[in-house]
Structure formats: structure tokens, C-alpha cells
Write a protein that holds these residues in place. Structure first.
Motif, PDB file in Angstrom:
ATOM      1  N   ALA A  25       0.829  -1.209   0.000  1.00 60.66           N
ATOM      2  CA  ALA A  25       0.000   0.000   0.000  1.00 60.66           C
ATOM      3  C   ALA A  25       0.861   1.255   0.000  1.00 60.66           C
ATOM      4  CB  ALA A  25      -0.916   0.013   1.221  1.00 60.66           C
ATOM      5  N   VAL A  26       0.364   2.273  -0.681  1.00 61.06           N
ATOM      6  CA  VAL A  26       0.922   3.617  -0.560  1.00 61.06           C
ATOM      7  C   VAL A  26      -0.019   4.422   0.323  1.00 61.06           C
ATOM      8  CG1 VAL A  26       1.493   5.758  -1.745  1.00 61.06           C
ATOM      9  CG2 VAL A  26       2.120   3.572  -2.776  1.00 61.06           C
ATOM     10  N   PHE A  27       0.501   4.905   1.436  1.00 59.81           N
ATOM     11  CA  PHE A  27      -0.242   5.796   2.320  1.00 59.81           C
ATOM     12  C   PHE A  27       0.262   7.211   2.084  1.00 59.81           C
ATOM     13  CE2 PHE A  27      -2.353   3.450   6.023  1.00 59.81           C
ATOM     14  CZ  PHE A  27      -2.538   2.286   5.303  1.00 59.81           C
ATOM     15  N   VAL A  28      -0.599   8.179   2.351  1.00 59.73           N
ATOM     16  CA  VAL A  28      -0.212   9.580   2.198  1.00 59.73           C
ATOM     17  C   VAL A  28      -0.538  10.359   3.470  1.00 59.73           C
ATOM     18  CG1 VAL A  28      -0.484   9.589  -0.309  1.00 59.73           C
ATOM     19  CG2 VAL A  28      -2.420  10.230   1.129  1.00 59.73           C
ATOM     20  N   GLU A  29       0.314  11.320   3.744  1.00 63.91           N
ATOM     21  CA  GLU A  29       0.113  12.297   4.815  1.00 63.91           C
ATOM     22  C   GLU A  29       0.052  13.655   4.115  1.00 63.91           C
ATOM     23  OE1 GLU A  29       2.451  13.510   8.925  1.00 63.91           O
ATOM     24  OE2 GLU A  29       3.539  13.414   7.033  1.00 63.91           O
ATOM     25  N   GLU A  30      -1.128  14.233   4.050  1.00 63.18           N
ATOM     26  CA  GLU A  30      -1.321  15.422   3.216  1.00 63.18           C
ATOM     27  C   GLU A  30      -0.610  16.648   3.769  1.00 63.18           C
ATOM     28  OE1 GLU A  30      -5.545  15.657   2.717  1.00 63.18           O
ATOM     29  OE2 GLU A  30      -5.587  13.986   1.291  1.00 63.18           O
ATOM     30  N   SER A  48      -3.519   3.928  -2.157  1.00 59.16           N
ATOM     31  CA  SER A  48      -3.623   2.835  -3.125  1.00 59.16           C
ATOM     32  C   SER A  48      -3.141   1.549  -2.470  1.00 59.16           C
ATOM     33  CB  SER A  48      -2.775   3.122  -4.363  1.00 59.16           C
ATOM     34  OG  SER A  48      -3.124   4.359  -4.954  1.00 59.16           O
ATOM     35  N   TRP A  49      -3.744   0.441  -2.865  1.00 61.86           N
ATOM     36  CA  TRP A  49      -3.344  -0.877  -2.378  1.00 61.86           C
ATOM     37  C   TRP A  49      -3.299  -1.811  -3.568  1.00 61.86           C
ATOM     38  CZ3 TRP A  49      -4.753  -5.942  -2.385  1.00 61.86           C
ATOM     39  CH2 TRP A  49      -4.255  -6.786  -1.370  1.00 61.86           C
ATOM     40  N   TRP A  50      -2.142  -2.469  -3.770  1.00 59.31           N
ATOM     41  CA  TRP A  50      -1.995  -3.362  -4.921  1.00 59.31           C
ATOM     42  C   TRP A  50      -1.675  -4.766  -4.438  1.00 59.31           C
ATOM     43  CZ3 TRP A  50       0.341   1.543  -5.096  1.00 59.31           C
ATOM     44  CH2 TRP A  50      -0.251   2.408  -6.028  1.00 59.31           C
TER      45      TRP A  50
END
Length: 231
Positions: free
Chosen positions: A207-212, A222-224
């Protein structure tokens, strides 16, 4: 904005649901949940003791949060992460258990699992070109004077102290729990996560996590699925 490469179960996985209810937030949906009152753990105390992991959401860090290098874009990162997942085989951790690491609690492997260590090291190395260099303030926040020599080298080389031989997979469930409350917390978590401990954990996705913004809640962007993962 910062990005991170994490392992977390799929959105609808029972473990993700159980952890989201415990921590009080789901990284995939952004939904928040009140802490329940427990006979031995009042809701307000649980809410306080889960505040830090709630911001990061349920996950295991593989490549720690980083700002993007100037030469790449978010689109570049997402495309490469999807391609990487598609050609990286899924695997299992043979057994996970509830562990106490210092004063916080987490789900951890029952023993060192070389395929997991190799997976984490590969991710750290492969995505290094996407990471902007740490600022002096970023380095100072890691309190390098408290790290081992190898961890200081990791921090400067990879942007995070706990990688390669210092990597320890953990899915955090609490912040710092006072010593006098550790027994109660262990008992409650043992009951809450009994369906998931003492058995394998499938590593099926990346997964790609984001901290805005600095200090904002991390969200699952996103999760692949990894290659061969069962849908």
C-alpha cells in the motif's frame, strides 16, 4: 505531502476491520469510531492510548514516510509501486503474536522470518530513488544520539533507522502504555485479536499511504495485490 510504503491487509479483510474499530479510524475509508467502554479500560483512556497509532492507521512500516524527490511525481511513484507489486510474490508470515515492544503493543512475527526481512529490504532499496533527502530537522527528530551506530548509518543512507538488519515487522496497536496498565492492555488486546494471533498472516499486498500535511492522519491512497495473492 509525504508518502509511505506500508503493508496492511486489504480494505475488507477482517483484521483490518478489527484493528480499525480498536484504533478508532479506518485508513481506507476515513471513517472514525468511538472507543467502547470496557470494564477495565474506560473509553477515554483507550482513546488516549491509541492516539498515535490512530493517526498512522493500522499498518506495518516497510518504507517509512518520505517527501518525494524533485525528479519524480506522485504518478511515477504509483505506477512503479503497482508494477513492483505485480511481479513480487505474495507470501506468509508463519505465525503472528501479540507482542510488547518497550511500552507499546503490536502484532509481530513469532520469530524472525527471512522472506519477510528480504521483502522489506527490497522495498526500501527499490524505492529509494523516490525519496527526497532528509532535512537537518528531520534527522534531529529521530534523536540520532540515542541510536546505535548502525541505526545512524541507516538514517542517513535510507532515511529511517530501522531498516535492513534493524527492521522489525510490527503492526502497532497502542501508544506508550504506563507500566501499571500493561497487564490490563495485554489482556484486552489478547481477547480482541485472538482470531488473528497464533496463526499465519498473509502478506498479499503493498500500500501507498499519504500524509497530506505534517501531522495529518495518514490515509491509504492505493493498495496493490502481490503476485499470486488470492482475491
Amino acid at each position: 505531502m509525504r508518502y509511505a510504503l506500508y503493508f496492511t491487509p486489504p480494505k475488507d479483510d477482517p483484521l483490518n476491520g478489527t484493528a480499525a474499530l480498536w484504533l478508532g479510524r479506518d485508513a481506507f475509508t476515513g471513517e472514525t469510531y468511538p472507543a467502547p467502554d470496557h470494564a477495565d479500560l474506560p473509553a477515554a483512556e483507550q482513546f488516549e492510548l491509541t492516539a498515535e497509532p490512530r493517526r498512522y492507521a493500522f499498518h506495518a512500516t516497510i518504507k517509512a514516510p518520505f517527501a518525494l524527490a524533485a525528479s519524480v511525481t506522485e504518478k511515477d511513484l504509483l505506477q512503479v509501486a503497482e508494477d513492483f507489486a505485480a511481479r513480487t510474490p505474495a507470501f506468509e508470515i508463519p505465525e503472528v503474536v501479540l507482542g510488547q515492544l518497550g511500552r507499546f503493543f503490536a502484532l509481530v512475527p513469532a520469530s524472525l522470518h527471512p522472506p519477510l526481512q528480504d521483502f522489506a529490504a527490497t522495498v526500501v532499496k527499490f524505492f529509494e530513488p523516490f525519496r527526497a533527502a532528509l532535512s537537518e530537522a528531520d534527522i534531529a527528530r529521530r534523536n540520532p544520539e540515542k541510536l546505535s551506530e548502525r541505526q545512524r548509518v541507516n538514517l542517513l543512507r535510507w532515511g529511517y533507522p530501522y531498516v535492513m538488519d534493524d527492521f522489525g515487522f510490527h503492526m502497532t496497536l497502542t501508544g506508550q502504555v504506563p507500566e501499571e496498565r500493561a497487564g490490563v492492555m495485554m489482556s484486552i488486546l489478547s481477547e480482541r485479536f485472538a482470531s488473528f494471533t497464533g496463526r499465519p498472516l498473509a502478506i498479499t499486498g503493498l500500500a501507498v499511504f499519504v500524509e497530506e500535511a505534517r501531522g495529518a492522519p495518514f490515509k491509504a491512497h492505493s493498495w496493490w495485490p502481490l503476485a499470486g495473492a488470492e482475491n
